[in-house]
Enzyme design. Structure first.
Site, PDB file in Angstrom:
ATOM      1  CD  GLU A 181       1.297   7.786   0.297  1.00 21.47           C
ATOM      2  OE1 GLU A 181       0.488   8.707   0.145  1.00 21.47           O
ATOM      3  OE2 GLU A 181       1.484   6.908  -0.560  1.00 21.47           O
ATOM      4  CD  GLU A 183      -0.471   2.769   0.341  1.00 21.64           C
ATOM      5  OE1 GLU A 183      -0.896   3.400  -0.639  1.00 21.64           O
ATOM      6  OE2 GLU A 183      -0.472   3.222   1.491  1.00 21.64           O
TER       7      GLU A 183
HETATM    8  C1  GLA Z   1      -1.675   6.491  -1.117  1.00 25.78           C
HETATM    9  C2  GLA Z   1      -2.181   6.333   0.292  1.00 25.78           C
HETATM   10  C3  GLA Z   1      -3.361   5.426   0.406  1.00 25.78           C
HETATM   11  C4  GLA Z   1      -4.329   5.656  -0.707  1.00 25.78           C
HETATM   12  C5  GLA Z   1      -3.623   5.460  -2.014  1.00 25.78           C
HETATM   13  C6  GLA Z   1      -4.549   5.620  -3.188  1.00 25.78           C
HETATM   14  O1  GLA Z   1      -0.670   5.668  -1.454  1.00 25.78           O
HETATM   15  O2  GLA Z   1      -1.176   5.911   1.183  1.00 25.78           O
HETATM   16  O3  GLA Z   1      -3.968   5.686   1.648  1.00 25.78           O
HETATM   17  O4  GLA Z   1      -4.832   6.956  -0.620  1.00 25.78           O
HETATM   18  O5  GLA Z   1      -2.630   6.445  -2.130  1.00 25.78           O
HETATM   19  O6  GLA Z   1      -3.873   5.423  -4.404  1.00 25.78           O
END
Ligand code: GLA
Length: 681
Positions: free
Chosen positions: A151, A327
């Protein structure tokens, strides 16, 4: 070539963090993954301090073992570079690589994302750990995909950033006169007479310069992209056939220009966490998935997304541009102040909503719930309660379901309606004091997407540079910034027969956030046949009656007609009798203008009418309200996804083979919260 390499069907799995657990747990993990039919896991995202415990001294033994175990279990790996969280020794050694906030405070180690992407020491260390991983695992049979970083989105305001920002600005403007002109430097004495005077936008006495803030956002996106590309290139050089990607963060915080980035990834990967617990979560899910597919298509046109190293596109074996839900949260929706458990079946519906819109599977954060650390109560496919739990049983049944759906991977979503997406307009609207604090770019674009979704229409998002001519209807919500070039492409689209709806606060400013004078919306006045003289931002409680029985809220305008005809007018008050909705024939097409915000139902009805006139057909008119219908298709076959978001059973009179049961049906009966996928007759 299958995508990612070697995966037999839709991807299923999530982030796997074995470094948080003793080695005895790993074989159990693999066994349980097999039970759930997990076929892809993302490994190593935050493992830098375990992989390189001391500068230049690597410890790969544990990762070797994990990858071998996964491979023996038939599970493929998206191997991450851990550069989103440098180890403590790095931060102590290179304090200049710690980020500085806009207030000038240098942050300390102790969380994640604590680095400055412009610091040479950070960039070097990131390349080195990525190269070491590539070197070690280039031939490992479990390796399916490179997952660079996590991210991207961290900003910094330090001296390294100042240097990089200036060089980005020099490349953009060439000379200071052009920059001063673009930034309206004569306002509040901000005229620069030397490049060294320019700084990242730090805390100021009062409002900052919106054009500078906008350019800084663009710079941050490009700077982070450069950091990604550095890693991608060295991974690609080591393993030319392994696709490389990075996971995009989505939501109200959008640090990078995803459409632009999508030209540089082999597979668009998004992380999606709805921010509403109610039915809004389903609409946010559809919104995110449509964005991801649209970015992937944009990237496929403008860059590499979906291409293998040999240059073949993913269309060889699969429909549509390559994207993947990388994710999502298995069993929880995070809203401010509270975690909401997902009702049984909701994880499955959200996953299928993504697959329906083209995702190559459903991945989660994370596989096994952590027993410590900052996200200790985040949900997981394997919860703290262990495998004897409702949540894990749903994870197992989702794995089995995705297995049965693998044929849908061939189909692509075809939309005849498009909504404009423009991150520069969003950033510019965040950078300035708007006439109404209620004016919110994301809310405007979401409202248009939601209205079209409720009218049953599949939606593509288009960004400047995308081909517009294939769409029957194009909607521009709050497209605040429009360049001359984009405006002329929009004009050409309508002139060639396109139908267009422009909503208020579009076409107001140029790409530097300077208002186009002479009446709003400067860039689109002639096309719309109107001239807006004044804005009338409304009190949140105010409702303005309109001549068609609906009401306007949030915003109203004094609209003068210069060729358009009024379709709906304001009733009563200051704007009595003046146009709220106008229609203007332009070339072979039609351009509509809406000067106020409609409630969801009338907005849906308006867009349904415009889409019908334009010749766009809804996906499944037989689907009752609350049942989402999305179609993926090839030239020969189509698959209809039906997702019942209501809490009562629903029936949909459509026929085909139900992929979940294998039976032919003429009517699909969906239990409350249930789903079906039909290979249509
Ligand atoms: C993000 C991050 C993960 C985690 C999630 C929690 O998407 O990439 O590492 O922290 O949030 O919701």
């Amino acid at each position: 070539m299958r995508w990612p390499k070697g995966l037999p069907g839709l991807c299923y799995g999530g982030d796997y963090n074995p470094e948080q657990w003793p080695a005895e747990v790993w074989p159990t993990d693999v066994e349980l993954m097999r039970r759930a039919r997990v076929n892809l896991v993302t490994v190593g995202v935050f493992a830098w301090s375990r992989l390189e415990p001391q500068p230049g001294r690597y410890d790969f033994d544990w990762l070797d073992r994990v990858l071998d175990l996964l491979h023996d279990g038939g599970i493929r790996v998206a191997l991450a570079t851990p550069t989103a969280s440098p180890p403590p020794w790095f931060s102590l050694r290179h304090p200049d690589a710690l980020p500085v906030t806009a207030d000038g405070v240098r942050l300390s180690h102790g969380s994640r994302d604590t680095y400055c992407a412009s610091a040479p020491a950070y960039r070097t260390a990131a390349r080195e750990i990525a190269a070491a991983l590539a070197d070690r695992y280039r031939d490992h049979p479990a390796l399916a995909l490179w997952h660079v970083h996590n991210e991207y989105g961290s900003t910094c305001h330090c001296e390294h950033v100042a240097v990089a920002f200036r060089s980005w600005l020099r490349a953009r403007y060439g000379d200071l006169d052009r920059l001063n002109e673009a930034w309206t430097g004569s306002f509040w004495s901000q005229h620069y007479s030397g490049w060294e005077q320019i700084r990242p936008p730090r805390a100021t006495r009062y409002l900052g310069n919106p054009s500078q803030l906008l350019d800084f956002r663009r710079f941050v996106s490009d700077e982070l992209l450069e950091a990604y590309v550095e890693q991608r290139d060295l991974l690609r050089a080591a393993t030319p056939d392994v696709p490389v990607t990075t996971n995009y963060v989505l939501g109200g915080w959008v640090p990078v220009d995803h459409a632009r980035w999508s030209a540089e990834v082999d597979l668009v990967a998004i992380d999606h966490y709805p921010a509403e617990a109610g039915p809004g979560a389903e609409e946010q899910t559809g919104f995110a998935a449509d964005l991801a597919r649209s970015w992937a298509r944009h990237g496929q046109r403008t860059g590499r997304a979906g291409r293998t190293a040999s240059g073949a596109t993913n269309r060889d074996t699969s429909g549509g541009p390559a994207w993947l839900l990388m994710e999502s949260a298995p069993n929880l929706i995070l809203t401010p102040g509270r975690m909401h458990a997902k009702e049984p079946g909701r994880m499955t519906r959200h996953s299928l909503a993504h697959v329906a819109r083209g995702s190559r599977g459903a991945m989660f954060f994370q596989w096994r719930a952590s027993r410590g650390g900052a996200e200790v109560f985040h949900s997981a496919l394997l919860p703290h309660a262990g495998p004897d739990s409702r949540a894990f049983r749903e994870a197992v049944s989702l794995g089995a379901l995705l297995d049965r759906l693998s044929e849908v991977d061939a189909g692509t979503v075809r939309a005849s309606v498009a909504v404009a997406w423009d991150v520069s307009s969003w950033w510019a609207m965040q950078a300035t004091v708007l006439p109404s604090a209620q004016l919110d770019y994301l809310a405007e674009v979401s409202a248009a997407h939601r209205a079209l979704g409720r009218a049953g229409h599949p939606v593509d998002f288009v960004t400047d540079g995308d081909d517009l001519f294939g769409y029957a209807l194009l909607v521009l919500p709050a497209l605040y910034l429009v360049s001359d070039r984009y405006a002329s492409r929009i004009r050409d689209y309508v002139a060639a027969g396109g139908h267009l709806l422009v909503s208020y606060f579009s076409g107001i400013a140029d790409e530097h956030a300077r208002v186009r004078v002479g009446g709003y919306p400067g860039a689109l006045r002639d096309l719309l046949g109107i001239r807006v003289e004044e804005f009338h931002p409304l009190d949140p409680a105010t409702r303005l009656p309109l001549s068609d029985g609906s009401t306007g809220r949030l915003w109203a305008e004094t609209v003068r007609l210069t060729g358009a005809t009024p379709s709906v007018s304001y009733l009563g008050g200051l704007l009595d009798g003046q146009p709220a909705l106008t229609r203007h024939g332009y070339g072979d097409g039609v351009a509509w203008y809406l000067s106020t915000r409609l409630d969801d139902d009338p907005y849906r009805d308006l867009l349904a009418r415009l889409a019908e006139t334009a010749g766009a057909a809804p996906t499944c008119p037989a689907a009752p309200a609350g049942v989402e219908a999305v179609r993926r298709s090839t030239a020969e076959t189509s698959w209809l996804f039906l997702l019942n978001h209501t809490d009562s059973p629903q029936a949909v009179p459509v026929s085909g083979v139900d992929l979940l049961t294998g039976a032919h049906v003429d009517i699909v009966r969906l239990p409350a919260g249930g789903c079906a996928v039909l290979r249509e007759d």
